[in-house]
Design an enzyme around this catalytic site. Structure first.
Site, PDB file in Angstrom:
ATOM      1  N   CYS A  72       8.607   6.772  -0.149  1.00 34.27           N
ATOM      2  CA  CYS A  72       7.458   7.238  -1.602  1.00 34.27           C
ATOM      3  C   CYS A  72       8.688   8.150  -2.604  1.00 34.27           C
ATOM      4  O   CYS A  72       9.284   7.881  -3.524  1.00 34.27           O
ATOM      5  CB  CYS A  72       6.453   8.055  -1.653  1.00 34.27           C
ATOM      6  SG  CYS A  72       4.970   6.878  -0.658  1.00 34.27           S
TER       7      CYS A  72
HETATM    8  N1  LIG Z   1       3.616   4.448   2.884  1.00 30.35           N
HETATM    9  C1  LIG Z   1       3.232   5.443   2.436  1.00 30.35           C
HETATM   10  O1  LIG Z   1       3.030   6.075   2.669  1.00 30.35           O
HETATM   11  C2  LIG Z   1       2.360   5.114   0.616  1.00 30.35           C
HETATM   12  C3  LIG Z   1       1.865   5.858   0.296  1.00 30.35           C
HETATM   13  C4  LIG Z   1       1.006   6.453  -1.223  1.00 30.35           C
HETATM   14  C5  LIG Z   1       2.124   5.300  -1.734  1.00 30.35           C
HETATM   15  N2  LIG Z   1       2.405   3.999  -1.284  1.00 30.35           N
HETATM   16  C6  LIG Z   1       2.902   3.076  -2.000  1.00 30.35           C
HETATM   17  O2  LIG Z   1       1.639   1.796  -1.555  1.00 30.35           O
HETATM   18  C7  LIG Z   1       2.322   0.624  -2.103  1.00 30.35           C
HETATM   19  C8  LIG Z   1       2.514  -0.483  -1.052  1.00 30.35           C
HETATM   20  O3  LIG Z   1       3.087   0.502  -0.053  1.00 30.35           O
HETATM   21  P1  LIG Z   1       2.953   0.905   1.576  1.00 30.35           P
HETATM   22  O4  LIG Z   1       3.090   1.864   2.981  1.00 30.35           O
HETATM   23  O5  LIG Z   1       1.933  -0.043   1.986  1.00 30.35           O
HETATM   24  O6  LIG Z   1       4.312  -0.889   1.878  1.00 30.35           O
HETATM   25  P2  LIG Z   1       4.161  -1.926   3.275  1.00 30.35           P
HETATM   26  O7  LIG Z   1       5.559  -2.406   2.775  1.00 30.35           O
HETATM   27  O8  LIG Z   1       3.643  -1.350   4.694  1.00 30.35           O
HETATM   28  O9  LIG Z   1       3.346  -2.911   3.115  1.00 30.35           O
HETATM   29  C9  LIG Z   1       2.821  -3.916   1.744  1.00 30.35           C
HETATM   30  C10 LIG Z   1       2.475  -5.363   2.165  1.00 30.35           C
HETATM   31  O10 LIG Z   1       3.043  -5.868   1.325  1.00 30.35           O
HETATM   32  C11 LIG Z   1       3.030  -6.950   1.944  1.00 30.35           C
HETATM   33  N3  LIG Z   1       3.111  -8.308   0.849  1.00 30.35           N
HETATM   34  C12 LIG Z   1       4.130  -7.913  -0.052  1.00 30.35           C
HETATM   35  N4  LIG Z   1       4.008  -8.579  -0.941  1.00 30.35           N
HETATM   36  C13 LIG Z   1       2.882  -9.876  -1.220  1.00 30.35           C
HETATM   37  C14 LIG Z   1       2.126 -10.708  -1.954  1.00 30.35           C
HETATM   38  N5  LIG Z   1       2.147 -10.661  -3.231  1.00 30.35           N
HETATM   39  N6  LIG Z   1       1.006 -10.849  -1.268  1.00 30.35           N
HETATM   40  C15 LIG Z   1       0.377 -10.207  -0.746  1.00 30.35           C
HETATM   41  N7  LIG Z   1       0.846  -9.720   0.019  1.00 30.35           N
HETATM   42  C16 LIG Z   1       2.182  -9.042   0.112  1.00 30.35           C
HETATM   43  C17 LIG Z   1       3.684  -7.055   2.801  1.00 30.35           C
HETATM   44  O11 LIG Z   1       4.107  -8.351   3.228  1.00 30.35           O
HETATM   45  C18 LIG Z   1       4.152  -5.966   3.729  1.00 30.35           C
HETATM   46  O12 LIG Z   1       3.106  -6.366   4.497  1.00 30.35           O
HETATM   47  C19 LIG Z   1       3.883   0.824  -3.194  1.00 30.35           C
HETATM   48  O13 LIG Z   1       3.717   0.674  -4.138  1.00 30.35           O
HETATM   49  C20 LIG Z   1       3.675   2.113  -2.039  1.00 30.35           C
HETATM   50  O14 LIG Z   1       4.443   3.033  -3.009  1.00 30.35           O
HETATM   51  C21 LIG Z   1       2.616   3.287  -0.194  1.00 30.35           C
END
Ligand SMILES: NC(=O)c1ccc[n+]([C@@H]2O[C@H](COP(=O)([O-])OP(=O)(O)OC[C@H]3O[C@@H](n4cnc5c(N)ncnc54)[C@H](O)[C@@H]3O)[C@@H](O)[C@H]2O)c1
Length: 415
Positions: A257
């Protein structure tokens, strides 16, 4: 209720678990077929979600790579990544692909919720037009809202359930539809007037942290030059019961993030002829920290009449934060690269990170590694690493996290 979750990563999978545990049917969609196959067998790839938790709700969850299954869902939560391109511009490709997939199955009465962190206007100007290609109208035929995820990996005191959830719908009715969904798993839903308010609120939270970390890091560099213990300074300031919030210095900013999200706003602000000075400055100061830590390493070795080249340096903790194995943007990786470029012999110990394949390294046994090193550098202070032992056994220690203050010895230097 049937809940569809698009993207089963750090954000999507815990949400899928919460909804399933609350008695909902969950359709979890991901483009990564290996992840989906593992989840179907009750295996989790997210540290905070143990396998047993997935197994316990398997009968309520359908994990799939086929977006057509989402047609059945009452609400669909989009939790896909929002990275930066190599030019540090927002890369909305995963989000747009997810939106197209949802548009293809959209039906009247559904609620579509965007959770991915992004710049203000994404929900209204990018998500909604794609969804409306279905022929249905947002705000009348289906509801749309933005609700930022606040998960903090590794944290146990604040969970999805007791962390307030901000929700901003396209219309007041959209906000209510979204709130109904989140009230199934969250104790407190905070309604705001628009998706843009919710989008910018999430960025404010992340920028606030990034700027304050940069501030204390800059002070750490100044204090080092002045030979003042920055941690004692922070502790003294933190006794003020109001108007101060504690941030501790460290080797730089990591995780998905903080190093990424603020630049979504920087990019958007340019459209309005504005530059986001605080964000840029914080990014610059935090990016400089691994270089400053390298200089400290050189000074520690110099005190032993050693050059960095061919010295043995042990990094203790390489993930970006304590208690997790997440390596995304971890400052230790930058430090490792800088050390390798200068000819140091680097090893590492991290109970959460078994191997660093890009560097041909595996986590070393701590006792052996301490015997075979010239300098141990505590980069990330994992809770289950015995730092007192590190101080006892290593010929020299550089503590970048302030965890050795209670057992200070002559051969220990600290950030
Ligand atoms: N990780 C954190 O701590 C956190 C905290 C708050 C917000 N976020 C936000 O949440 C969002 C997701 O982050 P994350 O850490 O879960 O990411 P991540 O990479 O852990 O997971 C994302 C998942 O989405 C899948 N994916 C990608 N494109 C796709 C599509 N078109 N259709 C279906 N699945 C798809 C990927 O294969 C992956 O499994 C981001 O915008 C991030 O900024 C993350």
């Amino acid at each position: 209720m049937k809940i569809g979750i698009v993207g089963l990563g750090y954000v999507g999978l815990p949400l899928a678990m919460e909804f399933a545990e609350a008695g909902c049917q969950v359709i979890g969609l991901d483009v990564d077929s290996q992840r989906v196959a593992a989840l179907r067998e009750g295996r989790s790839h997210v540290e905070d979600v143990p396998d047993e938790r997935v197994s316990a709700v398997l009968s309520a969850c359908e994990f799939t790579t086929r977006s057509v299954e989402l047609h059945e869902a009452d609400a669909i939560l989009i939790c896909v990544p929002t990275p930066l391109t190599p030019n540090r511009e927002p890369d909305l490709q995963p989000l747009l692909a997810a939106a197209r997939a949802v548009a293809a199955v959209l039906r009247r009465g559904q609620t579509i919720l965007l959770e991915s962190t992004t710049f203000p206007g994404t929900t209204r100007d990018h998500l909604v037009p794609l969804l409306e290609e279905s022929g249905l109208s947002a705000g009348t035929d289906f509801a749309v809202a933005f609700s930022p995820e606040r998960v903090d990996p590794g944290r146990v005191d604040y969970t999805i359930r007791n962390t307030p959830k901000v929700v901003g719908g396209l219309t007041p009715a959209c906000t209510e539809c979204a709130a109904l969904v989140y009230e199934l798993v969250c104790e407190r839903v905070v309604r705001v007037s628009t998706p843009e308010v919710a989008e910018l609120a999430k960025l404010l939270e992340n920028i606030f942290r990034s700027v304050n970390i940069a501030l204390v890091n800059e002070l750490a560099i100044v204090a080092d030059r002045m030979d003042i213990d920055i941690r004692e300074v922070v502790e003294a300031a933190a006794t003020k019961p109001f108007g101060f919030m504690r941030f501790d210095p460290g080797p730089g900013m990591g995780g998905h993030c903080l190093p990424v999200d603020p630049f979504y706003l920087t990019w958007k602000a340019r459209e309005y002829d504005l530059s986001t000075e605080f964000i840029e400055l914080a990014g610059k100061v935090n990016a400089r920290m691994p270089y400053f830590c390298l200089e400290r390493i050189e000074r520690c070795l110099n005190d032993q009449a050693r050059a960095l080249r061919d010295s043995r340096v042990l990094l203790v903790g390489v993930s970006y934060k304590p208690g997790v194995g997440d390596l995304r943007e971890a400052p230790a990786l930058k430090l490792l690269r800088l050390l390798e470029e200068r000819g140091a012999q680097v090893s590492y110990h991290d109970p959460y990170v078994g191997a660093l394949p890009g560097h041909g390294l595996r986590s070393a046994d701590l006792e052996t590694a301490l015997e075979e090193t010239d300098l141990a550098v505590i980069v990330t202070a994992h809770p289950d690493v015995d730092h007192e032992r590190v101080v006892e056994r290593a010929p020299a220690v550089l503590d970048l996290r302030g965890v050795t203050r209670a057992f200070h010895r002559e051969h220990v230097a600290r950030l």
